[in-house]
Design a protein around this motif. Structure first.
Motif, PDB file in Angstrom:
ATOM      1  N   MET A   1       0.626  -0.489   0.098  1.00 15.52           N
ATOM      2  CA  MET A   1      -0.083  -0.577  -0.200  1.00 15.52           C
ATOM      3  C   MET A   1       0.785   1.295  -0.128  1.00 15.52           C
ATOM      4  SD  MET A   1      -3.243  -1.309  -0.118  1.00 15.52           S
ATOM      5  CE  MET A   1      -4.088  -0.055  -0.637  1.00 15.52           C
ATOM      6  N   ARG A   2       1.905   1.214   0.693  1.00 15.09           N
ATOM      7  CA  ARG A   2       2.808   2.205   0.625  1.00 15.09           C
ATOM      8  C   ARG A   2       3.661   2.000  -0.463  1.00 15.09           C
ATOM      9  NH1 ARG A   2       7.626   3.135   2.106  1.00 15.09           N
ATOM     10  NH2 ARG A   2       9.256   2.020   2.129  1.00 15.09           N
ATOM     11  N   ALA A   3       3.472   1.702  -2.012  1.00  8.00           N
ATOM     12  CA  ALA A   3       4.018   1.617  -2.898  1.00  8.00           C
ATOM     13  C   ALA A   3       2.885   2.540  -3.826  1.00  8.00           C
ATOM     14  CB  ALA A   3       3.793   0.242  -4.053  1.00  8.00           C
ATOM     15  N   LEU A   4       1.743   3.035  -3.282  1.00 13.51           N
ATOM     16  CA  LEU A   4       1.398   3.569  -3.709  1.00 13.51           C
ATOM     17  C   LEU A   4       1.020   4.963  -3.262  1.00 13.51           C
ATOM     18  CD1 LEU A   4      -2.326   0.765  -3.753  1.00 13.51           C
ATOM     19  CD2 LEU A   4      -0.491   1.282  -5.979  1.00 13.51           C
ATOM     20  N   PRO A   5       1.899   5.831  -4.524  1.00 10.78           N
ATOM     21  CA  PRO A   5       2.651   6.920  -3.963  1.00 10.78           C
ATOM     22  C   PRO A   5       1.513   8.022  -3.525  1.00 10.78           C
ATOM     23  CG  PRO A   5       2.107   7.555  -6.624  1.00 10.78           C
ATOM     24  CD  PRO A   5       2.416   5.770  -6.299  1.00 10.78           C
ATOM     25  N   ASN A   6       0.171   8.264  -3.366  1.00 13.68           N
ATOM     26  CA  ASN A   6      -1.408   8.889  -3.281  1.00 13.68           C
ATOM     27  C   ASN A   6      -1.527   8.284  -2.125  1.00 13.68           C
ATOM     28  OD1 ASN A   6      -2.198   7.231  -4.890  1.00 13.68           O
ATOM     29  ND2 ASN A   6      -3.290   8.845  -6.267  1.00 13.68           N
ATOM     30  N   PHE A   7      -1.238   7.161  -1.857  1.00 14.29           N
ATOM     31  CA  PHE A   7      -2.221   6.392  -0.878  1.00 14.29           C
ATOM     32  C   PHE A   7      -1.883   6.873   0.695  1.00 14.29           C
ATOM     33  CE2 PHE A   7      -4.874   3.920  -2.672  1.00 14.29           C
ATOM     34  CZ  PHE A   7      -5.320   3.335  -1.993  1.00 14.29           C
ATOM     35  N   GLN A   8      -2.488   7.486   1.604  1.00 14.53           N
ATOM     36  CA  GLN A   8      -2.157   7.529   3.235  1.00 14.53           C
ATOM     37  C   GLN A   8      -2.258   6.058   3.742  1.00 14.53           C
ATOM     38  OE1 GLN A   8      -3.497  11.168   5.585  1.00 14.53           O
ATOM     39  NE2 GLN A   8      -4.753  11.616   3.745  1.00 14.53           N
ATOM     40  N   VAL A   9      -1.376   5.553   4.371  1.00 16.42           N
ATOM     41  CA  VAL A   9      -1.348   4.637   4.970  1.00 16.42           C
ATOM     42  C   VAL A   9      -1.260   4.936   6.634  1.00 16.42           C
ATOM     43  CG1 VAL A   9      -0.556   2.057   5.316  1.00 16.42           C
ATOM     44  CG2 VAL A   9      -0.999   3.274   3.016  1.00 16.42           C
ATOM     45  N   MET A  10      -2.359   3.908   6.814  1.00 16.18           N
ATOM     46  CA  MET A  10      -2.164   4.529   8.804  1.00 16.18           C
ATOM     47  C   MET A  10      -2.300   3.004   9.181  1.00 16.18           C
ATOM     48  SD  MET A  10      -4.459   8.102   8.490  1.00 16.18           S
ATOM     49  CE  MET A  10      -5.546   7.418   6.814  1.00 16.18           C
ATOM     50  N   SER A  11      -2.020   2.940  10.853  1.00 17.46           N
ATOM     51  CA  SER A  11      -1.712   1.222  11.199  1.00 17.46           C
ATOM     52  C   SER A  11      -1.559   1.512  12.440  1.00 17.46           C
ATOM     53  CB  SER A  11      -0.350   1.517  10.840  1.00 17.46           C
ATOM     54  OG  SER A  11       0.157  -0.337  11.902  1.00 17.46           O
ATOM     55  N   PRO A  12      -2.967   2.382  13.109  1.00 26.02           N
ATOM     56  CA  PRO A  12      -3.719   2.312  14.835  1.00 26.02           C
ATOM     57  C   PRO A  12      -2.557   1.323  15.376  1.00 26.02           C
ATOM     58  CG  PRO A  12      -5.338   1.636  13.710  1.00 26.02           C
ATOM     59  CD  PRO A  12      -4.602   2.061  12.986  1.00 26.02           C
ATOM     60  N   ALA A  13      -2.313   2.005  16.968  1.00 26.80           N
ATOM     61  CA  ALA A  13      -1.686   0.255  17.836  1.00 26.80           C
ATOM     62  C   ALA A  13      -3.647   0.424  19.237  1.00 26.80           C
ATOM     63  CB  ALA A  13      -0.632   1.204  18.489  1.00 26.80           C
ATOM     64  N   ASP A  14      -4.138   0.953  18.399  1.00 32.41           N
ATOM     65  CA  ASP A  14      -5.568   0.920  19.367  1.00 32.41           C
ATOM     66  C   ASP A  14      -6.796   1.313  18.923  1.00 32.41           C
ATOM     67  OD1 ASP A  14      -4.974   3.800  20.607  1.00 32.41           O
ATOM     68  OD2 ASP A  14      -5.344   3.955  22.096  1.00 32.41           O
ATOM     69  N   HIS A  15      -7.933   1.120  19.751  1.00 27.08           N
ATOM     70  CA  HIS A  15      -9.014   2.051  19.429  1.00 27.08           C
ATOM     71  C   HIS A  15      -8.961   2.863  19.873  1.00 27.08           C
ATOM     72  CE1 HIS A  15     -10.088   1.689  23.418  1.00 27.08           C
ATOM     73  NE2 HIS A  15     -10.934   2.206  23.136  1.00 27.08           N
ATOM     74  N   ILE A  16      -8.692   4.204  20.395  1.00 27.86           N
ATOM     75  CA  ILE A  16      -8.165   4.794  20.571  1.00 27.86           C
ATOM     76  C   ILE A  16      -7.623   5.739  19.282  1.00 27.86           C
ATOM     77  CG2 ILE A  16      -7.802   7.602  22.248  1.00 27.86           C
ATOM     78  CD1 ILE A  16      -7.643   5.423  24.021  1.00 27.86           C
ATOM     79  N   THR A  17      -6.723   5.710  18.244  1.00 29.14           N
ATOM     80  CA  THR A  17      -5.994   6.219  17.482  1.00 29.14           C
ATOM     81  C   THR A  17      -7.399   5.548  16.193  1.00 29.14           C
ATOM     82  OG1 THR A  17      -4.178   5.564  18.418  1.00 29.14           O
ATOM     83  CG2 THR A  17      -4.133   6.303  16.092  1.00 29.14           C
ATOM     84  N   ALA A  18      -7.693   4.031  16.350  1.00 25.36           N
ATOM     85  CA  ALA A  18      -8.483   3.930  14.867  1.00 25.36           C
ATOM     86  C   ALA A  18      -9.853   4.879  14.615  1.00 25.36           C
ATOM     87  CB  ALA A  18      -8.703   2.154  15.290  1.00 25.36           C
ATOM     88  N   GLY A  19     -10.394   4.989  16.211  1.00 27.15           N
ATOM     89  CA  GLY A  19     -11.181   6.219  16.135  1.00 27.15           C
ATOM     90  C   GLY A  19     -11.315   7.467  16.296  1.00 27.15           C
ATOM     91  N   MET A  20      -9.363   7.424  16.294  1.00 35.87           N
ATOM     92  CA  MET A  20      -9.709   9.536  15.776  1.00 35.87           C
ATOM     93  C   MET A  20      -8.941   9.575  14.476  1.00 35.87           C
ATOM     94  SD  MET A  20      -7.116   9.861  18.735  1.00 35.87           S
ATOM     95  CE  MET A  20      -6.156  11.815  17.844  1.00 35.87           C
ATOM     96  N   LEU A  21      -8.448   8.122  13.922  1.00 36.71           N
ATOM     97  CA  LEU A  21      -8.096   8.020  11.650  1.00 36.71           C
ATOM     98  C   LEU A  21      -9.337   8.346  11.505  1.00 36.71           C
ATOM     99  CD1 LEU A  21      -5.909   5.386  11.895  1.00 36.71           C
ATOM    100  CD2 LEU A  21      -5.766   7.850  11.800  1.00 36.71           C
ATOM    101  N   PHE A  22     -11.005   8.700  11.941  1.00 32.92           N
ATOM    102  CA  PHE A  22     -11.516   9.139  11.306  1.00 32.92           C
ATOM    103  C   PHE A  22     -11.545  10.107  10.686  1.00 32.92           C
ATOM    104  CE2 PHE A  22     -16.483  10.727  11.508  1.00 32.92           C
ATOM    105  CZ  PHE A  22     -17.048   9.717  10.166  1.00 32.92           C
ATOM    106  N   ASP A  23     -11.811  11.043  11.431  1.00 38.36           N
ATOM    107  CA  ASP A  23     -11.763  13.121  11.096  1.00 38.36           C
ATOM    108  C   ASP A  23     -10.733  12.883   9.812  1.00 38.36           C
ATOM    109  OD1 ASP A  23     -13.789  14.102  12.982  1.00 38.36           O
ATOM    110  OD2 ASP A  23     -11.657  14.252  14.512  1.00 38.36           O
ATOM    111  N   ARG A  24      -9.787  12.054  10.168  1.00 39.59           N
ATOM    112  CA  ARG A  24      -8.634  12.283   8.732  1.00 39.59           C
ATOM    113  C   ARG A  24      -9.868  12.164   8.073  1.00 39.59           C
ATOM    114  NH1 ARG A  24      -3.533  11.367   8.043  1.00 39.59           N
ATOM    115  NH2 ARG A  24      -2.718  12.926   9.405  1.00 39.59           N
TER     116      ARG A  24
END
Lengths: 274, 327
Positions: free
Chosen positions: B132-155
């Protein structure tokens, strides 16, 4: 709006000629698969089927036409230029640096909706558009022009099942059924024999027509578009790959054959004398 | 503050469910993959929910079509299938096309690394960061807990462009119960001490804490950084952080030396001429079919706390501090 009074047969002949001219200037283009769908595109773009505004290619109320044929839609270049999507001078620099018209049309070209070139993506993306329009209450129609060879791609059949499940009667698949993929006749590779029946079995409404009869294509497409009956529609257009070019027309290897420049010259000269 | 552990997907789906009530442009598409929160989305927003069936190629193309019609799309499936089964659809219909037609499509992949422990290598996912990071315009996110995962929604909902969220399938202890990480930084510094810093992503952040405890027993302290945004992290801030150390240890639940987090850090460290040594911790030995708990499998493939602790100690012994040698 597009005038319905244009002589569609004459227009189709003009597009055929222009397509040969482009290939003569840019031999890198694939010509054979761009000669089979000419009448399909003429019926769509000049026959009053598509609701479009060339001065506003992204007009929200437009009908969407997703062209999925990869190399095989170079014939769209003269059509889009003629309609005013971009200046006709662009036709002089097909495949040239600084131009917008490549060997495979890209969505940087005004009038093109999606990425095209890797085969078998058009129908799925178009199904998503059709679903989005329907769920939004939109009345726009979505058309997809696909080759028959690209129906070998399995993702198409995922979309075919999806479209009938969701009753996407605003979705129209037009198959340029020239029966030849790159290495020969599809009947000898993986056959699409009885394609209309196969699609009907998947819940689609199908018609099978002579893909070079532009008037018949026009009336069938207008009928299909008007018939909101809860079924996605497919028009199977029987066509000839490389149509009108001796040595290319309906030849198994037409996709990769390159007609010689003097053959093109003599064809165009003969056409001038017509 | 007591925060109950939750599945990452539930935290994210809950945000999506809530937002769908007020934002009519959010559309949810799944490839026959569910969760209890998903049932609520399906019930409350049936007009903007579609299950395409077990058909990830179509999932992506349908998502692209919906996004072209102006929807903010969330597409949901098991991580290896939503990335690898349909990689060409992702490349063509999302990455390439969004260069010309900006669109908002968010791929939610559940089952990072060894999350699907007993299902074996088809359901485990050790290649997705690389791909996925080979695709130059993709954002790749890899949270370590549910709090971070939930926060990514805004992004996801705010920013146009294709994105991939790599979520763990298991319920993991909350890391950010006290204070949420700063999304704009893309990483969070948990410990800043010693001469070695572990940079971990996803589940491996939890392993990093376990490794730090073991190292403390051997008299070694380490820094710990959670790199949860693999594409948009603050270059300047990360450079400053890494420059404090003599050794950087990358830790990922993906194949070692195949273009994942380790390659990202190699490139970043090299490009910024940061004077450190790099130890890569990732899955070794290719595809395997052994059964066991996630902890047991991790030890077998070289990413469990015990084996990582040994490797860091060995690395410290065999390669005396580069900076000290220079001085």
């Amino acid at each position: 709006m597009i005038s319905n009074s244009v002589n569609l047969q004459e227009k189709a002949h003009w597009v055929w000629r222009e397509t040969l001219e482009i290939h003569r200037r840019a031999p890198e283009t694939r010509i054979a698969s761009s000669l089979s769908p000419i009448e399909i595109f003429v019926a769509l773009y000049y026959g009053g089927v598509l609701r479009i505004d060339p001065t506003n290619p992204r007009w929200i109320e437009r009908d969407r036409c997703v062209i999925s044929k990869g190399h095989g839609s170079i014939c769209m270049y003269p059509i889009l230029a003629d309609l005013g999507f971009f200046p006709a001078e662009e036709l002089q620099r097909v495949c040239k640096a600084g131009g917008i018209l490549g060997g495979i049309p890209d969505p940087i070209i005004p009038g093109y909706e999606t990425i095209n070139g890797s085969l078998g993506h058009g129908l799925g993306v178009a199904s998503g558009m059709a679903l989005g329009l329907k769920r939004n209450g939109g009345r726009q129609s979505v058309f997809v022009v696909s080759g028959d060879g690209e129906l070998h791609e399995g993702a198409n059949w995922e979309a075919i099942m999806f479209a009938s499940q969701h009753k996407l009667d605003n979705l129209h698949l037009i198959v340029d059924n020239n029966s030849i993929s790159m290495l020969g006749f599809t009947d000898d590779i993986v056959s699409h024999d009885g394609l209309a029946k196969r699609l009907e079995a998947f819940g689609w409404q199908c018609v099978d027509v002579d893909g070079h009869n532009v008037l018949d294509l026009q009336s069938q497409l207008l009928n299909l578009k008007a018939d909101l009956n809860g079924r996605p529609k497919a028009l199977i257009a029987r066509t000839l790959k490389g149509r009108g070019v001796p040595g290319l027309e309906n030849e198994a290897l037409a996709h990769i054959l390159m007609p010689k420049a003097d053959l093109l010259d003599s064809l165009l000269d003969a056409d001038d004398a017509r | 503050m007591l925060v109950k552990p939750r599945a990452m997907r539930d935290a994210l789906l809950e945000q999506i469910h809530r937002a769908m009530a007020s934002d009519p442009s959010i559309f949810f598409v799944t490839a026959d993959f569910g969760s209890p929160v998903l049932d609520r989305i399906r019930a409350d927003h049936a007009n903007r929910f579609v299950n395409v069936g077990i058909a990830e190629q179509n999932l992506i193309n349908i998502s692209a079509g919906l996004a072209l019609e102006g929807y903010k799309v969330f597409a949901y499936a098991i991580a290896p299938f939503i990335t690898m089964r349909c990689f060409e659809q992702i490349r063509v219909s999302l990455a390439l096309l969004s260069e010309v037609r900006p669109m908002n499509v968010n791929l939610i992949g559940v089952g990072a690394g060894y999350s699907y422990v007993v299902s074996g290598p088809t359901h485990q996912c050790y290649e997705d960061i690389t791909l996925m990071r080979a695709l130059p315009n993709f954002q790749v996110m890899s949270p370590a807990d549910h709090i971070t995962a939930g926060m990514l929604f805004d992004r996801c909902v705010r920013e146009l462009g294709p994105k991939y969220l790599r979520l763990d399938a298991q319920v993991l202890p909350p890391i950010y119960a006290e204070a949420a990480p700063k999304l704009a930084d893309g990483f969070h510094v948990h410990r800043r001490e010693g001469s070695i810093c572990i940079v971990a992503t996803g589940y491996m952040l939890h392993t990093a804490f376990a490794v730090a405890e073991r190292l403390r027993g051997s008299g070694q302290t380490v820094g710990i950084i959670d790199l949860f945004d693999l594409t948009r992290f603050s270059r300047d801030r990360l450079r400053d952080e890494l420059s404090r150390y003599q050794t950087i240890v990358s830790m990922e639940e993906g194949f070692a030396g195949r273009g994942g987090l380790d390659a990202l850090l190699y490139n970043f460290i090299g490009h910024n001429a940061i004077d450190v040594k790099l130890l890569n911790i990732g899955v070794e030995g290719g595809y395997r079919f052994e059964l066991g708990t996630r902890a047991e499998l991790h030890e077998q493939v070289g990413i469990g706390p015990d084996v990582v602790t040994r490797r860091i100690l060995d690395f410290s012994k065999s390669s005396p501090s580069f900076k000290n040698d220079q001085r």
